[in-house]
Write a protein that holds these residues in place. Sequence first.
Motif, PDB file in Angstrom:
ATOM      1  N   TYR A  65       7.966   7.054  -1.102  1.00 21.41           N
ATOM      2  CA  TYR A  65       6.889   6.495  -1.389  1.00 21.41           C
ATOM      3  C   TYR A  65       6.935   5.028  -1.188  1.00 21.41           C
ATOM      4  N   GLU A  73       2.557   8.238   0.236  1.00 20.29           N
ATOM      5  CA  GLU A  73       3.508   9.268   0.288  1.00 20.29           C
ATOM      6  C   GLU A  73       3.899   9.625   1.892  1.00 20.29           C
ATOM      7  N   ASN A 117       0.925  -1.343   0.033  1.00 23.71           N
ATOM      8  CA  ASN A 117      -0.009  -0.170   0.013  1.00 23.71           C
ATOM      9  C   ASN A 117       0.762   0.995  -0.011  1.00 23.71           C
ATOM     10  N   ILE A 118       1.114   1.678  -1.201  1.00 20.30           N
ATOM     11  CA  ILE A 118       2.344   2.697  -1.164  1.00 20.30           C
ATOM     12  C   ILE A 118       1.755   4.142  -0.815  1.00 20.30           C
ATOM     13  N   GLY A 145      12.638  17.960   4.633  1.00 20.63           N
ATOM     14  CA  GLY A 145      11.397  17.675   3.645  1.00 20.63           C
ATOM     15  C   GLY A 145      11.590  16.562   2.732  1.00 20.63           C
ATOM     16  N   PRO A 200      12.813   2.784  -5.136  1.00 17.06           N
ATOM     17  CA  PRO A 200      12.750   3.684  -6.189  1.00 17.06           C
ATOM     18  C   PRO A 200      11.708   4.483  -6.312  1.00 17.06           C
ATOM     19  N   VAL A 230      10.777  13.403   0.847  1.00 17.48           N
ATOM     20  CA  VAL A 230       9.580  12.461   0.779  1.00 17.48           C
ATOM     21  C   VAL A 230       9.805  11.139   0.105  1.00 17.48           C
ATOM     22  N   ASN A 272       8.834   1.280  -9.026  1.00 15.67           N
ATOM     23  CA  ASN A 272       8.516   2.517  -9.559  1.00 15.67           C
ATOM     24  C   ASN A 272       8.592   2.340 -11.317  1.00 15.67           C
ATOM     25  N   ASP A 297       5.289   1.257   1.533  1.00 14.56           N
ATOM     26  CA  ASP A 297       4.358   0.911   2.461  1.00 14.56           C
ATOM     27  C   ASP A 297       4.607   1.163   3.774  1.00 14.56           C
ATOM     28  N   GLU A 298       4.076   2.157   4.626  1.00 12.80           N
ATOM     29  CA  GLU A 298       4.676   2.504   5.709  1.00 12.80           C
ATOM     30  C   GLU A 298       4.605   1.373   6.884  1.00 12.80           C
ATOM     31  N   TRP A 299       3.655   0.402   6.785  1.00 16.46           N
ATOM     32  CA  TRP A 299       3.373  -0.400   7.847  1.00 16.46           C
ATOM     33  C   TRP A 299       4.686  -1.558   7.524  1.00 16.46           C
ATOM     34  N   LEU A 300       4.820  -1.801   6.407  1.00 16.48           N
ATOM     35  CA  LEU A 300       5.799  -3.018   5.930  1.00 16.48           C
ATOM     36  C   LEU A 300       7.038  -2.445   6.252  1.00 16.48           C
ATOM     37  N   GLU A 345      11.157  12.074   7.338  1.00 15.03           N
ATOM     38  CA  GLU A 345      11.935  12.606   8.624  1.00 15.03           C
ATOM     39  C   GLU A 345      10.857  12.195  10.033  1.00 15.03           C
ATOM     40  N   GLN A 346       9.558  12.399   9.524  1.00 17.16           N
ATOM     41  CA  GLN A 346       8.870  12.024  10.731  1.00 17.16           C
ATOM     42  C   GLN A 346       8.690  10.352  10.968  1.00 17.16           C
TER      43      GLN A 346
END
Lengths: 562, 219
Positions: free
Chosen positions: B110, B74, B71-72, B106, B219, B108, B194, B112-115, B78-79
């Motif tokens: 792309y 953005e 689940n890609i 800044g 990528p 950014v 990507n 899957d945050e959880w994976l 940093e956070q």
Amino acid sequence: MPQKPSGKHSLQTRKLKENFVFFKPGPLENRLYLVVDDFGDMRSMIKNMLMACGVRDIKLARNGSEAIEQMEQERFDVVLCDYNLGTGRDGQQVLEEAKYRHLLGLGSVFVMVTAENTRDMVMGAVEYEPDSYLTKPFNKDFLKTRLEKLIAKKHNLLVIEEAVEKRNYSKAVAILDEKIAAKPPNCNELRKIKGNILVNSGKLTEARALYQEVLAIRELPWARLGLGKCDYLIQNYQQAIDEFQRIKSQNPNYTPAYDWLAKSHKRANQLSEAENILKQAVSISPKAVPRQQLLGEIALVNQHQEIAESAFTKAVQHGRHSVYKHPSNYANLARVTADNHDGASALLVLKQIDLDFNNDPKADFYQASAESLIHEAMGNSDLARASLGKAAELQKSFDQSEDSDCAIELAKTYKNFGMEEESVELLKGAILNNHTDEELMDEIKLTISSLEMDEQTLGTIDSIREEVLTLNRKGVELAKSGQLDEAAKLLKETSTRMPANRTVNLNIALVLLMSMEREGANPNMIDEIKGYLARVAKADPNNSTLQKLYGRLKIMMAKTAD
Amino acid sequence: MNFPDILASLIHDMKNSLGLVINTIDDLGEELHVQENPKLGTLQHEARRLNSNLITLLSLYKIDKGQLTTNIEEIDVEQFLYEISVDNQATANNMGITISYESEEGLVGYFDEWLMRGVINSLIGNGLRYSASQILLHAEFRDDYLVLSIDDDGNGFPQSMIEAQSAQQQKKPEQGETQLGHYFASLVAHMHSNGEREGFIKLANNQRLGGGSFSLWLP
């Protein structure tokens, strides 16, 4: 807290924290929290974590009903809700109801707490998304950072949400443009919000440009979805289908693409494709009620009784604790049960309406309508007639624009009783009252074809629409040539035949406004205008003409006050 | 029901219990009010490693069944690193190790945050065993890839592992959970694509902190 790295990077770390302090001292502490979990240990665990972060105002709820009751009493700043809440509502249904009923303030944060095995389930929901997902287990420090970030983000977007709430879309877009120009890290998130506002306010050219700008940098599903929506809205269904198809092949779990793909196929009259797509979508995420409902309706037209039965069964079952609960699903399930099995089981399905709806006239209507057919098929003619009479009586009392689905339902029932004339009359009325509603016109066309009615008997949808258009055009021409009284007279006559027609109501209001602007404000006329506008506002509050006319009316009202 | 399904369902149940265990250990830590406690550190560390391993197992099970898709989204990198370091800080402190992070401003990403969080937490778990006193999370944009690295100041990876990686990027692990962790990281990196390009992993020594350096290229 983590060690600040030395050298050039330490600056940013500090800046991040200053941001939190900047907008309100103690971003976490002075807020009201609701923790929802069916598991006592978990409730107290989260409560302790929050207290360790300095939070004092924490309320607890053990299930969905308690959560909703608490939200009815108080406005919570932060809701931490577990997805799995045992029997009754699940976390997603709590979120849907809270948003739907405006139980959460604009700046409120809703966090869905999930376990790994429920994560996919939650992600496939249709309309409402939580502000964040938290996967168990998480510790106090993590919770604190995440909440600080979410609260700061909400605070940053509050002015935009307020502008949207007041339907001041140009203001919302202007604020967004200013923020985007500063190129913050969440730039695309702002673009996504801007795209939605542009689409909802009908600025499709600008929306398209925005989505293309994003897609030129990177293929992102939400931007492609936005582009497809623009195509859909200008009725370029083939192009829309291509866009949605592309998202689906690249992101097989992105269910919004399936829903829009199915809608587009439906509009393009490709009903077996629409059914197929929805079948795939419900296998990814079976709990979305509107999706099951649409699948059932399309399967019925395609005469796939087994699929329709399964879809309506799930729509009823998952809808029981949901804001998407709709009596038409019970009626459809009952009819399909009668076809697939027998009348007695179908009547049992309808009995369920008494339990799940509390004296809701629309529910009674759907129950009576379906009951009449089932009784007829079972040979209980007297009972059938009584139910049909009750359904007809209820339908007459409904708003003809808002509740046009009931007119269509009753038309179907009439046709099945062989009452062709009454059926045609109802459908005609639905067209007259809603001639600009493309989706409803589709619905009516589908009904006509599924009832094996000759479109000719209806005088064809298009010629009825033409009739309304001509009357409106005549009225507007009279007004333009300065014959305001004649225009008003013609349009008011038209209105008695189609009281819920939005265009007619808006045109009458416009003509009356023009005459006041020429001859001076008049309190009686102001009331009259309010009445016509209210008819539109009830069914279509976002209508841009409506908003403009309200603006002109306000000026007139100010003049009478002078 | 077949054995893998039973196993998966039991793992979910174990994870729920383990979640409470982890939270309770953290609570105890709070009550003790000490800066550094090696025994507590061991408890936290091992419990978190168990949790990471269960997540890896569940994910591999899903990959095996073809059910795991990315689940890609953005991500503010940093956070993201900040949250991960905060999450691991208490455990690391009790073990006498500091965790820090560096990121371009800044930046950014792309992914899957959880994976990716699961992968990095499990790599930090490894790092905590081999590191002497520091772990550094680092993010940068290089050669059109987002590069997320986990560096430590331990003895580094054995030369054989570094040499083996170029020959057999995605080979299934022969033994040991470190390799299993790397194998999972590699699978997840490859799931991030990507256009034509896919993600990959890289192992190196003597990078930012002198010890091992594991990087994920997306990528």
